[in-house]
Design an enzyme around this catalytic site. Structure first.
Site, mmCIF file in Angstrom:
data_model
loop_
_atom_site.group_PDB
_atom_site.id
_atom_site.type_symbol
_atom_site.label_atom_id
_atom_site.label_comp_id
_atom_site.label_asym_id
_atom_site.label_seq_id
_atom_site.Cartn_x
_atom_site.Cartn_y
_atom_site.Cartn_z
ATOM 1 N N LYS A 14 -20.586 1.122 23.942
ATOM 2 C CA LYS A 14 -20.591 2.052 22.817
ATOM 3 C C LYS A 14 -21.969 2.040 22.121
ATOM 4 O O LYS A 14 -22.781 1.135 22.372
ATOM 5 C CB LYS A 14 -19.475 1.645 21.842
ATOM 6 C CG LYS A 14 -18.059 1.797 22.438
ATOM 7 C CD LYS A 14 -17.002 1.235 21.493
ATOM 8 C CE LYS A 14 -15.587 1.462 22.011
ATOM 9 N NZ LYS A 14 -14.569 0.841 21.129
ATOM 10 N N TYR A 54 -9.498 9.882 24.363
ATOM 11 C CA TYR A 54 -8.437 9.112 23.711
ATOM 12 C C TYR A 54 -7.085 9.820 23.731
ATOM 13 O O TYR A 54 -6.077 9.226 23.390
ATOM 14 C CB TYR A 54 -8.845 8.719 22.286
ATOM 15 C CG TYR A 54 -9.843 7.571 22.293
ATOM 16 C CD1 TYR A 54 -9.446 6.287 22.689
ATOM 17 C CD2 TYR A 54 -11.177 7.764 21.963
ATOM 18 C CE1 TYR A 54 -10.347 5.230 22.729
ATOM 19 C CE2 TYR A 54 -12.090 6.711 22.000
ATOM 20 C CZ TYR A 54 -11.662 5.444 22.381
ATOM 21 O OH TYR A 54 -12.559 4.401 22.431
ATOM 22 N N ASN A 156 -16.933 -2.621 18.147
ATOM 23 C CA ASN A 156 -16.643 -3.724 19.074
ATOM 24 C C ASN A 156 -17.365 -3.592 20.411
ATOM 25 O O ASN A 156 -16.917 -4.132 21.424
ATOM 26 C CB ASN A 156 -15.128 -3.879 19.252
ATOM 27 C CG ASN A 156 -14.464 -2.582 19.691
ATOM 28 O OD1 ASN A 156 -15.145 -1.652 20.093
ATOM 29 N ND2 ASN A 156 -13.143 -2.535 19.632
ATOM 30 N N HIS A 159 -15.869 -0.014 25.317
ATOM 31 C CA HIS A 159 -14.540 0.499 25.692
ATOM 32 C C HIS A 159 -14.243 0.002 27.096
ATOM 33 O O HIS A 159 -15.102 0.057 27.978
ATOM 34 C CB HIS A 159 -14.495 2.030 25.699
ATOM 35 C CG HIS A 159 -13.266 2.523 26.398
ATOM 36 N ND1 HIS A 159 -12.030 2.527 25.785
ATOM 37 C CD2 HIS A 159 -13.044 2.914 27.683
ATOM 38 C CE1 HIS A 159 -11.111 2.941 26.659
ATOM 39 N NE2 HIS A 159 -11.706 3.174 27.820
ATOM 40 N N GLU A 170 -9.376 7.938 33.109
ATOM 41 C CA GLU A 170 -10.654 7.864 32.393
ATOM 42 C C GLU A 170 -11.843 8.000 33.340
ATOM 43 O O GLU A 170 -12.835 8.638 32.995
ATOM 44 C CB GLU A 170 -10.742 6.530 31.642
ATOM 45 C CG GLU A 170 -9.755 6.470 30.476
ATOM 46 C CD GLU A 170 -9.787 5.158 29.716
ATOM 47 O OE1 GLU A 170 -9.093 5.073 28.685
ATOM 48 O OE2 GLU A 170 -10.484 4.211 30.143
HETATM 49 P P1 ADP Z 1 -9.345 -1.148 22.911
HETATM 50 O O1 ADP Z 1 -10.723 -0.537 22.785
HETATM 51 O O2 ADP Z 1 -9.395 -2.638 22.754
HETATM 52 O O3 ADP Z 1 -8.577 -0.703 24.123
HETATM 53 P P2 ADP Z 1 -7.678 0.659 21.384
HETATM 54 O O4 ADP Z 1 -7.548 1.478 22.616
HETATM 55 O O5 ADP Z 1 -6.428 0.249 20.695
HETATM 56 O O6 ADP Z 1 -8.531 -0.648 21.617
HETATM 57 O O7 ADP Z 1 -8.562 1.430 20.293
HETATM 58 C C1 ADP Z 1 -9.712 2.134 20.684
HETATM 59 C C2 ADP Z 1 -10.849 1.870 19.727
HETATM 60 O O8 ADP Z 1 -10.533 2.395 18.460
HETATM 61 C C3 ADP Z 1 -11.126 0.398 19.472
HETATM 62 O O9 ADP Z 1 -11.928 -0.198 20.457
HETATM 63 C C4 ADP Z 1 -11.807 0.454 18.136
HETATM 64 O O10 ADP Z 1 -13.166 0.783 18.243
HETATM 65 C C5 ADP Z 1 -11.103 1.593 17.435
HETATM 66 N N1 ADP Z 1 -9.976 1.188 16.578
HETATM 67 C C6 ADP Z 1 -8.750 0.783 16.969
HETATM 68 N N2 ADP Z 1 -7.950 0.542 15.920
HETATM 69 C C7 ADP Z 1 -8.670 0.810 14.814
HETATM 70 C C8 ADP Z 1 -8.409 0.773 13.407
HETATM 71 N N3 ADP Z 1 -7.233 0.408 12.917
HETATM 72 N N4 ADP Z 1 -9.401 1.112 12.564
HETATM 73 C C9 ADP Z 1 -10.597 1.487 13.029
HETATM 74 N N5 ADP Z 1 -10.903 1.566 14.346
HETATM 75 C C10 ADP Z 1 -9.969 1.228 15.231
HETATM 76 MG MG MG Z 2 -7.794 1.136 24.656
#
Ligand code: ADP
Ligand code: MG
Length: 201
Positions: A14, A54, A156, A159, A170
């Site tokens: 990212k 998403y 974080n 992805h 994806e």
């Molecule tokens: P991952 O990336 O670990 O698969 P998710 O698919 O649940 O996580 O969420 C996608 C992305 O959305 C996360 O990596 C994060 O950047 C963001 N995200 C998820 N939940 C939240 C939240 N409650 N508030 C802000 N950003 C979030």
């Molecule tokens: Mg995810």
């Protein structure tokens, strides 16, 4: 059924991963475990591209909402809403801004259990609670509490597809078939060969 060693997963570094100059470090983590990089490109994704990414899984919005609510409850905090769909909508909207804010690097990694292995190395969604030794746990300090307070996506770095089905959808969303390269790595033999003949002179 295709052999397990052909499993593929999508990883996107990212914008914060690029800005933190962690590209080499991140790639090295996936490389050193034995995964094979079969596609890579740098781009600035549009908000529409991120929105579609998403929404490939119609359940994703609800799941992300539930996961966030659980994150609050586990810490003894009050979630901003009890409705997972409300939180899911908010998350998609901030994610569009986050991921289209600058260059990202999209990659496809291939190898045995690629989806699970990449998730394990990457670590849990919230860096505050990701395990030490994972990329997110070692290189970021963000939390749900802080990102929600500031009305932004949790930063974080990466992805990574969450399941084989997610990975399939994806990869098609980010790459065309011709960009996925089928080739041999010298190390494939030691990782996957059944007989290990030919090692000795
Ligand atoms: P991952 O990336 O670990 O698969 P998710 O698919 O649940 O996580 O969420 C996608 C992305 O959305 C996360 O990596 C994060 O950047 C963001 N995200 C998820 N939940 C939240 C939240 N409650 N508030 C802000 N950003 C979030
Ligand atoms: Mg995810």
């Amino acid at each position: 059924m295709t052999h397990l060693k052909k499993e593929r997963t999508l990883v996107v570094i990212k914008p914060d991963g690029i800005q933190r100059t962690l590209v080499g470090e991140i790639i090295q983590r996936y490389e050193r475990i034995g995964l094979k990089l079969i596609a890579i490109k740098m781009l600035v994704p549009s908000e529409d591209h991120v929105d579609k990414h998403y929404n490939l899984d119609p359940e994703w919005k609800k799941n992300v909402g539930e996961k966030s609510i659980k994150g609050y409850i586990d810490k003894g905090l009050e979630p901003p809403s009890q409705d997972p769909m409300v939180i899911g909508d908010q998350v998609i909207s901030v994610l569009k801004k986050y991921l289209s804010s600058g260059p990202v690097i999209a990659m496809v990694w291939q190898g045995a259990h690629a989806v699970k292995i990449v998730r394990k190395i990457t670590g849990g969604t919230e860096p505050l609670s990701s395990d030490v030794g994972t990329i997110r746990g070692d290189y970021v300090l963000d939390s749900y509490q802080m990102s929600d307070k500031d009305g932004r996506a949790i930063r974080n770095l990466i992805h990574a597809s969450g399941s084989a089905k997610e990975a399939d959808d994806e990869i098609k969303h980010w790459f065309v078939e011709e960009e996925l390269l089928d080739y041999n790595l010298v190390q494939d033999k030691i990782l996957y060969d059944v007989n290990l003949d030919g090692l000795l002179e």
